[in-house]
Scaffold this active site. Sequence first.
Site, PDB file in Angstrom:
ATOM      1  CE  LYS A  55      -3.863   1.881   2.770  1.00  0.00           C
ATOM      2  NZ  LYS A  55      -4.749   1.562   3.925  1.00  0.00           N
ATOM      3  CB  SER A  85      -7.878   3.645   3.080  1.00  0.00           C
ATOM      4  OG  SER A  85      -6.999   2.988   3.994  1.00  0.00           O
ATOM      5  CB  SER A  93      -8.226   0.568   5.710  1.00  0.00           C
ATOM      6  OG  SER A  93      -8.884   1.794   5.899  1.00  0.00           O
TER       7      SER A  93
END
Length: 455
Positions: free
Chosen positions: A81, A159, A183
């Site tokens: 990420k 996210s 997330s």
Amino acid sequence: MGNTGNLGKSVAQLSVLLQAGALDPRELAEETLAAIAAHPDRAIFTLLTPERARREAEASARRIAEGRSLGVLDGVPVAWKDLFDLEGVVTTAGSKVLARNAPAEADAAVVQALEAAGMVAVGRTNMSEFAFSGIGINPHYGTPQNPAATDGPRIPGGSSSGAGVAVAAGLVPVAIGTDTGGSIRIPAAFNGVVGYKATRGRYPMDGVFPLAKSLDSLGPLCRTVQDAVWVDAAMRGQTASEVKRATVDGQSLVVPETVVFDGIEAGVAAAFEAALERLAAAGARIRRQAFPVFAELFELIAERGALVTAEAYALHRERLAGAEAADMDPRVVSRTRGGEKITAPDYIHILETRERMIADMARALAPGELLVSPTLPHVAPAIGPLLTDDERFFTANARTLRNTQIGNFLDGCGVSIPCGTGDAGMPAGCLLSGLPHADERLLAVALAAEETVRG
């Protein structure tokens, strides 16, 4: 794109081939990079690291050929990420404003840990800006599209949006995300993959761009619970996992009756209840119980504000007061500015109440019990209406984060496992959750229950 036979395989499947010499890590790295480059969705990855991937794959190939394998993950590709530091690359956290920063001088601690296990870093996945949304829309780098959708673009969940899509699309076997309010578990459920959110503090956080340090936790999105178990061990610097498969027979699972079923879609409810029936048939002891602390959390948020908002505002306060705010996602700005109203006494009250609620939760469960609930109350909605309507976006975001944020506030751990489909044939998730630091028990039971949950 070359031979794509290895794409979509789990970590465990790739490991068998790599360790046996039937698959060369260099070939796998090239296949992975080529597949990402050829994929029509350009918003899944924000950056590829081909030079690093080739260097790491070359080292892996040499080790395996010489009988010096670092273990089951040697040569397996991994994506990160866009808030984990990678040496020599700017960490943008899904934002334009951080793109002006200097490149990271070193890898994040967990990046170092997975490199030490022989994993091959192929690039960085997209995310909600500053990790502050459960929807996954990003106005700067585009929004990854949910690969399970057959009726037009649907949200990936955030996210860790790109992480969920990259695994679901078969581009990488594992992507590492963060989870502050859901997330990891949200994109896992929306995209039909496994997502494990560890107890906060299970891994070192050095070199991870924060959202709210009192809530931030890490974990993998991957194809199976077994993959998550192996990656978890490596992220902790262990050569082998201590997790041993438990049995479903006799395991007590508690279904929370408070909050988590409010407004649930019929298709998601049906998929979850069918998974429960399969677990009961496999010998799990299932009971239902009210948890007043769940309702109390949302009363606390309404009265004093959200802990995540207070800490995100403290982190970004200067940015919001300056010219950089104009270059941020207006919805992230709006949500973060909400923290301005949270006073120091409010913040201290929230922390003290949280401590008491965690203790209440521990008393509400018997030793070894786990919670089982729908990960989310709905399947991934269409992207279109959420792009143009702020009110609809914020309503959808609150609903999407509702079930998962309970686990973050109570400082627990959780694994989302696909359990069937809801409306429009979209994936639904079943969430197994444990108390703080019950990770070994949670993973052991998830290992045993996965096949049954999936049906």
